[in-house]
Design an enzyme around this catalytic site. Structure first.
Site, mmCIF file in Angstrom:
data_model
loop_
_atom_site.group_PDB
_atom_site.id
_atom_site.type_symbol
_atom_site.label_atom_id
_atom_site.label_comp_id
_atom_site.label_asym_id
_atom_site.label_seq_id
_atom_site.Cartn_x
_atom_site.Cartn_y
_atom_site.Cartn_z
ATOM 1 N N THR A 108 7.872 -32.441 -11.961
ATOM 2 C CA THR A 108 7.323 -33.085 -10.772
ATOM 3 C C THR A 108 5.904 -32.584 -10.642
ATOM 4 O O THR A 108 5.570 -31.547 -11.198
ATOM 5 C CB THR A 108 8.123 -32.620 -9.526
ATOM 6 O OG1 THR A 108 9.461 -33.048 -9.643
ATOM 7 C CG2 THR A 108 7.546 -33.120 -8.223
ATOM 8 N N ARG B 293 20.075 -41.874 -7.162
ATOM 9 C CA ARG B 293 19.950 -40.462 -6.755
ATOM 10 C C ARG B 293 18.508 -40.214 -6.285
ATOM 11 O O ARG B 293 17.546 -40.557 -6.968
ATOM 12 C CB ARG B 293 20.272 -39.544 -7.931
ATOM 13 C CG ARG B 293 20.090 -38.029 -7.639
ATOM 14 C CD ARG B 293 18.707 -37.522 -8.017
ATOM 15 N NE ARG B 293 18.581 -36.074 -7.895
ATOM 16 C CZ ARG B 293 17.444 -35.406 -8.057
ATOM 17 N NH1 ARG B 293 16.326 -36.042 -8.339
ATOM 18 N NH2 ARG B 293 17.402 -34.102 -7.932
ATOM 19 N N VAL B 294 18.380 -39.638 -5.110
ATOM 20 C CA VAL B 294 17.059 -39.304 -4.590
ATOM 21 C C VAL B 294 16.982 -37.789 -4.467
ATOM 22 O O VAL B 294 17.893 -37.160 -3.917
ATOM 23 C CB VAL B 294 16.819 -39.984 -3.226
ATOM 24 C CG1 VAL B 294 15.556 -39.463 -2.574
ATOM 25 C CG2 VAL B 294 16.735 -41.501 -3.409
ATOM 26 N N GLY B 295 15.930 -37.212 -4.995
ATOM 27 C CA GLY B 295 15.768 -35.758 -4.927
ATOM 28 C C GLY B 295 15.019 -35.341 -3.679
ATOM 29 O O GLY B 295 14.971 -36.064 -2.677
ATOM 30 N N ASP B 296 14.416 -34.183 -3.767
ATOM 31 C CA ASP B 296 13.700 -33.631 -2.615
ATOM 32 C C ASP B 296 12.287 -34.179 -2.465
ATOM 33 O O ASP B 296 11.719 -34.173 -1.375
ATOM 34 C CB ASP B 296 13.615 -32.101 -2.749
ATOM 35 C CG ASP B 296 12.896 -31.698 -4.034
ATOM 36 O OD1 ASP B 296 13.104 -32.362 -5.079
ATOM 37 O OD2 ASP B 296 12.110 -30.733 -3.998
ATOM 38 N N THR C 98 8.812 -27.952 -6.520
ATOM 39 C CA THR C 98 9.287 -28.609 -7.735
ATOM 40 C C THR C 98 10.546 -27.881 -8.179
ATOM 41 O O THR C 98 10.779 -26.735 -7.796
ATOM 42 C CB THR C 98 8.242 -28.546 -8.875
ATOM 43 O OG1 THR C 98 7.931 -27.170 -9.137
ATOM 44 C CG2 THR C 98 6.967 -29.283 -8.520
ATOM 45 N N GLY C 99 11.323 -28.547 -9.004
ATOM 46 C CA GLY C 99 12.560 -27.933 -9.481
ATOM 47 C C GLY C 99 13.758 -28.661 -8.914
ATOM 48 O O GLY C 99 13.643 -29.800 -8.450
ATOM 49 N N GLY D 65 15.962 -30.394 -6.915
ATOM 50 C CA GLY D 65 15.767 -30.916 -5.568
ATOM 51 C C GLY D 65 16.968 -30.740 -4.664
ATOM 52 O O GLY D 65 16.817 -30.559 -3.437
HETATM 53 N N1 ASP Z 1 12.348 -31.793 -7.547
HETATM 54 C C1 ASP Z 1 12.551 -32.917 -8.421
HETATM 55 C C2 ASP Z 1 13.834 -33.578 -8.061
HETATM 56 O O1 ASP Z 1 14.808 -32.879 -7.840
HETATM 57 C C3 ASP Z 1 12.575 -32.573 -9.846
HETATM 58 C C4 ASP Z 1 11.657 -31.487 -10.297
HETATM 59 O O2 ASP Z 1 10.768 -31.082 -9.606
HETATM 60 O O3 ASP Z 1 11.792 -30.991 -11.418
HETATM 61 O O4 ASP Z 1 13.885 -34.785 -8.077
#
Ligand code: ASP
Length: 356
Positions: A212, A240-243, A263-264, A266
Site C-alpha cells: 500500500t 473484501r475491503v481493507g483498512d 500499511t500492512g 488491514g
Molecule cells: N493495508 C492494506 C489492506 O489490508 C494492505 C497493505 O497495506 O499491505 O488492504
C-alpha cells in the site's frame, strides 16, 4: 487578534514547550517505504504553495500508475477471481473533510476518485460498481487494472489452489485463534514433500502479499493532509475491503494535532481504528513514535501477546505531528523503513519496532 486569542496561542506555545515540541510547523512529507518518489513530488508541490492534499495525491499517483508496483493501483495483484480491486482514502486537514472509495475495478487513480467523493458529493464513501460508475461520470476512462505480470501471478496462485484442502480465504480467520498443527494436515495431503518446504509453502499461502502507499504532509502554515491507496490483500474474496479506505484506520488527520496512516494487514488495523488511535495518542501528549508503538501494543493484545500467533501479522503505522515531528513503527524487528522528505531529497529512515 483578540486578548483571548493571544492568551490561547500563548498557552499553546507553553504546552508545546512542555512536550518538547518545536513551535513552528515546516514543510514535510512522510510515506511508506515505496514512497520515495511520492514524497519528492509532494514536497516539490508544497514548495510551490500547493494544497497539502493535492500534494500527497499527486505523490501517490506515481505509484498508482506504476505497473511494477503490484500492491497499488494499475498492476495491483488481483482478487480470487482475477480482478484487481482498489481502495483509497483522503483526508484534508484545513476543511476537515474526507472521502474514500473501495473495491474499484476500473479507475487507476482511486486517490483522485476519493477526493472527488469528498468534493462533489454529500457522502464520504462509495464502493464497488457504483464507485466505478461515479468515476466514469467524473470523466475518468474505464480502464482495466490488470497487467501481464499481475495476471500471471494470479494464474500461479490459482494453480496452487487446485487442492481444495489447501489455504483459502473461507473459514475462520487469523483472529479466531492460533493455527492448530497446520503442517500435520498438510503432510497428509503432500506426504512426499519435505517439512521445510511445506512450512515455507504454508507461510506463503497463509500470508498473501500485501502492500500500500500512505503519504502524509504538513506545510509551513500548519496545514496537513493524508491519503492511503492500495490494491489490498492479494487473492482476497471479491468485495473484501481493507483498512486503507476506512477513515480512522487507513488514514486520519486532525491538523490541531497531527496525521497518521497505516500499511500492512488491514484487518488488524481496523480492529483498533489505528490511524485515529495514533492521532488521539499524540493529542494526549505521546510522541509520534510512542503513539504508533501504543497502537501496535493494542494489536498485540488482540493476539493475547502470543508471538507465535502474531507471527502472521505485518503492520506499520506512520505518524506526523503538526510541528513536524514524525516516526514510523512496525510490529516486528527487521529492516523496515519509511520515506521522508523535509525539503531536500527524499530518503529512507528506519522504522521503530515493537517485537524482537
Ligand atoms: N493495508 C492494506 C489492506 O489490508 C494492505 C497493505 O497495506 O499491505 O488492504
Amino acid at each position: 487578534m483578540t486578548r483571548r486569542d493571544v492568551f490561547l496561542s500563548g498557552a499553546a506555545l507553553a504546552c508545546a514547550a512542555q512536550s518538547g515540541r518545536a513551535a513552528a510547523p515546516r514543510n514535510i512529507c512522510i510515506s511508506s517505504a515505496n514512497g520515495l518518489r511520492a514524497t519528492q513530488r509532494a514536497m516539490d508541490l508544497l514548495k510551490q504553495g500547493a494544497d497539502t492534499l493535492d500534494a500527497v495525491i499527486a505523490g501517490v499517483n506515481i505509484q498508482e500508475l506504476d505497473p511494477e508496483d503490484t500492491s497499488v493501483g494499475y498492476g495491483g495483484l488481483p482478487n480470487e477471481e482475477g480482478y484487481a480491486e482498489l481502495d483509497a482514502s483522503v483526508m484534508h486537514g484545513p476543511t476537515r473533510r474526507c472521502g474514500s472509495v473501495a473495491a474499484v475495478r476500473s479507475c487507476r487513480t482511486p486517490s483522485k476518485l476519493a477526493k472527488l467523493v469528498m468534493e462533489q458529493t454529500d457522502h464520504i464513501m462509495l464502493v464497488g460498481p457504483n464507485a466505478d460508475r461515479f468515476a466514469v461520470e467524473m470523466g475518468f476512462p474505464a480502464e482495466s487494472l490488470e497487467t501481464e505480470k499481475s495476471r500471471l501471478a494470479w494464474l500461479v496462485w490459482k494453480q496452487s489452489m487446485r487442492d481444495k484442502a489447501g489455504h483459502s480465504n473461507w473459514g475462520p480467520g487469523l483472529d479466531s485463534g492460533p493455527p492448530a498443527k497446520p503442517l500435520a494436515g498438510l503432510k497428509k495431503i503432500f506426504p512426499h514433500a519435505d517439512d521445510d518446504l511445506l512450512a515455507w509453502a504454508y507461510q506463503k499461502a497463509l500470508h498473501p502479499p500485501t502492500g500500500t502507499i500512505n503519504c502524509l504532509a504538513l506545510n509551513t502554515k500548519g496545514e496537513m493532509s493524508g491519503t492511503t491507496t492500495t490494491s489490498g490483500m492479494a487473492w482476497k474474496i471479491p468485495g473484501r475491503v481493507g483498512d486503507s479506505p476506512i477513515i480512522g484506520a487507513g488514514v486520519y488527520v486532525d491538523q490541531d494535532v497531527g496525521a497518521a496512516g497505516s500499511t500492512g494487514r488491514g484487518e488488524e488495523n481496523i480492529r483498533i481504528a489505528g490511524a485515529h488511535t495514533v492521532v488521539e495518542n499524540m493529542r494526549h501528549g505521546m510522541s509520534p513514535k510512542d503513539a504508533g508503538l501504543d497502537a501496535l501494543k493494542r494489536i498485540a493484545r488482540n493476539f493475547k501477546n502470543d508471538k507465535d500467533w502474531l507471527k502472521a501479522v505485518d503492520i506499520q503505522f506512520y505518524a506526523l505531528r503538526n510541528d513536524g515531528e514524525y516516526a514510523a513503527v512496525t510490529l516486528w524487528k527487521g529492516n523496515a523503513r519509511f520515506a521522508v522528505n523535509d525539503g531536500g531529497q527524499s530518503r529512507h529512515e528506519p522504522c521503530a519496532w515493537l517485537l524482537d
